[in-house]
Enzyme design. Structure first.
Site, PDB file in Angstrom:
ATOM      1  N   SER A 124       0.794  -1.209   0.000  1.00 17.39           N
ATOM      2  CA  SER A 124       0.000   0.000   0.000  1.00 17.39           C
ATOM      3  C   SER A 124       0.840   1.279   0.000  1.00 17.39           C
ATOM      4  O   SER A 124       1.456   1.614  -0.990  1.00 17.39           O
ATOM      5  CB  SER A 124      -0.954  -0.066   1.195  1.00 17.39           C
ATOM      6  OG  SER A 124      -2.027   0.808   1.024  1.00 17.39           O
ATOM      7  N   ASP A 179      10.032   5.060 -10.269  1.00 21.95           N
ATOM      8  CA  ASP A 179       9.639   5.652 -11.546  1.00 21.95           C
ATOM      9  C   ASP A 179      10.387   6.952 -11.846  1.00 21.95           C
ATOM     10  O   ASP A 179      10.633   7.278 -13.008  1.00 21.95           O
ATOM     11  CB  ASP A 179       8.136   5.921 -11.577  1.00 21.95           C
ATOM     12  CG  ASP A 179       7.317   4.664 -11.834  1.00 21.95           C
ATOM     13  OD1 ASP A 179       7.923   3.579 -11.941  1.00 21.95           O
ATOM     14  OD2 ASP A 179       6.082   4.765 -11.934  1.00 21.95           O
ATOM     15  N   LYS A 192      -1.143  -3.921  -3.289  1.00 28.06           N
ATOM     16  CA  LYS A 192      -2.419  -3.313  -2.915  1.00 28.06           C
ATOM     17  C   LYS A 192      -2.433  -1.885  -3.444  1.00 28.06           C
ATOM     18  O   LYS A 192      -1.791  -0.999  -2.900  1.00 28.06           O
ATOM     19  CB  LYS A 192      -2.629  -3.303  -1.408  1.00 28.06           C
ATOM     20  CG  LYS A 192      -3.972  -2.697  -1.041  1.00 28.06           C
ATOM     21  CD  LYS A 192      -4.249  -2.747   0.451  1.00 28.06           C
ATOM     22  CE  LYS A 192      -5.643  -2.184   0.736  1.00 28.06           C
ATOM     23  NZ  LYS A 192      -5.709  -0.739   0.542  1.00 28.06           N
TER      24      LYS A 192
END
Length: 430
Positions: free
Chosen positions: A315, A326, A340
């Site tokens: 999460s 990224d 999740k």
């Protein structure tokens, strides 16, 4: 710093056997409580309306949600308990383990008081959508479950000898919770074998950040372990980075292993400490509206960074690690994360009960939807069950030399530091 606007707290966490800080208007409205006591059907309708307005999937997972309302409002309810049962049945039909109802006692037990103390055994628990089994997301460090050796992905098959087959998360929570000093027996299935664990419930004071400066052959490095994204996490992380910068470290290892998540805003706040520009996360509701969180040019350091992740990193941990991966800000080392990618809002209802609703999914800066898949590390190093068990039994080795994943992270960080120094040398000596 918790966002209590309209009684909502956005969280990016699985079902918790400890707590999430929540305030809801219903906690203070005795008139409302009396109203719902006399009109339990109104509570059923209130829950239906909230789902109808806010649930992430406008098809309600291919369910005729209006037909559900007709079915459950066509019944008579003699008391709140009958209404509670109907609400749980209604929500179960959605097939979403993260959208769940909590009666007043369960909702109260979810609250963290101002001291940050938890009462329980320290397990983050969810229900597998496919197998319907109760699965450990992660044991919280320095809790009875962690010290006993319970691991991420363990399946709880029995609680005090009672089978968990068909059991809802809320019912499991009721059985596992209890007074500090009392015991609960969990039967755990792992790699095809079942083992009994007797756990003594305890009060647990949480400090989400642990940090140190380590002297190494590559100079000083900062090691920071973040165990959950609580309301205190941002402040403690800021202190840890500032202390490491004052010590003139050459790079960092950020350990998110077995971190089951927590508050969404905490992951955004911490991400902003590591890079100046770029997306952090975007949340997408069923209407397609996207809220994008970005860095704000207030990074505390630009030193090389390696992040440790594993199957217990869930999460909010995935939001942070995905953002840093990224944006090419960090190298991820370890094993695939939990997977999740959903965001819940938690609110109080009129009679003192509570409702957690999946209201959005989140995407990493590159647009990845990691729900159910997780984040793949850049450098994969799996630990065997035996290695994980050994680390839990000798906790001082976690995040230290001799911890296989830490050793690999240091090896990667050493290369990143060398590359960074070469790059800086070329800039200063063209």
């Amino acid at each position: 710093m918790v966002n209590h606007k309209r009684g909502l707290v956005l969280a990016a966490t699985a079902a918790v056997l400890t707590a999430v800080a929540v305030t809801g208007a219903g906690l203070r409205l005795s008139r409302s409580q009396a109203f719902f006591q006399d009109n339990p059907k109104e509570l059923v309708d209130e829950v239906w309306q909230i789902i109808d307005r806010t649930y992430v999937d406008g098809t309600f997972n291919q369910l005729d949600w209006r037909a559900v309302r007709t079915k459950y409002l066509g019944k008579s309810y003699a008391n709140k308990e009958e209404a509670y049962k109907a609400i749980r049945e209604m929500l179960k039909s959605l097939g979403d383990p993260y959208t769940r109802f909590m009666d007043p006692e369960e909702f109260k037990n979810m609250q963290i008081d101002t001291s940050g103390e938890l009462t329980g055994v320290g397990i983050q628990l969810t229900k597998d959508e496919e197998t319907k089994e109760l699965v450990v997301v992660s044991p919280i460090e320095d809790t009875p479950a962690f010290e006993a050796g319970i691991l991420s992905k363990d399946v709880i098959t029995k609680i005090n000898g009672k089978t968990t087959q068909g059991m809802e998360v809320e019912d499991a929570v009721k059985l596992i919770r209890g007074q500090p000093g009392t015991s609960v027996n969990l039967t755990i299935r792992r790699t095809g074998k079942e083992v009994d664990y007797s756990l003594v419930r305890a009060r647990i004071e949480l400090h989400p950040v642990r940090a140190r400066v380590e002297e190494t052959p590559s100079g000083k490095i900062g090691y920071i372990r973040l165990t959950q994204f609580s309301a205190q996490a941002g402040e403690e992380m800021r202190d840890a980075i500032q202390e490491a910068e004052a010590a003139k470290v050459n790079g960092y290892i950020l350990d998110l292993r077995s971190n089951p998540g927590g508050l969404l805003y905490a992951s955004v706040e911490i991400a902003r400490m590591w890079f100046d520009e770029g997306k952090i996360v975007s949340t997408v509701s069923r209407t397609g509206e996207t809220e994008v969180q970005r860095a704000n040019k207030r990074a505390l350091t630009d030193k090389p960074l390696v992040i440790l992740v594993d199957g217990g990193s869930a999460s909010a941990s995935e939001i942070l690690s995905g953002a840093l991966q990224d944006n090419k800000r960090a190298v991820l080392v370890g094993s695939k994360t939990f997977g999740k990618g959903l965001v819940q809002s938690v609110r109080g209802l009129g009679d003192g009960s509570g409702l957690a609703v999946t209201i959005a999914k989140y995407l990493t800066p590159s647009g990845r939807d990691i729900n159910k898949h997780g984040i793949d590390p850049d450098v994969v190093l799996e630990l065997s069950d035996e290695e994980r068990k050994a680390l839990q039994q000798e906790r001082e080795k976690i995040g230290a030399f001799g911890d296989p994943q830490f050793d690999k992270a240091f090896e990667v960080l050493k290369q990143e530091i060398a590359t960074s120094k070469d790059s800086n040398a070329r800039v200063t000596n063209p």
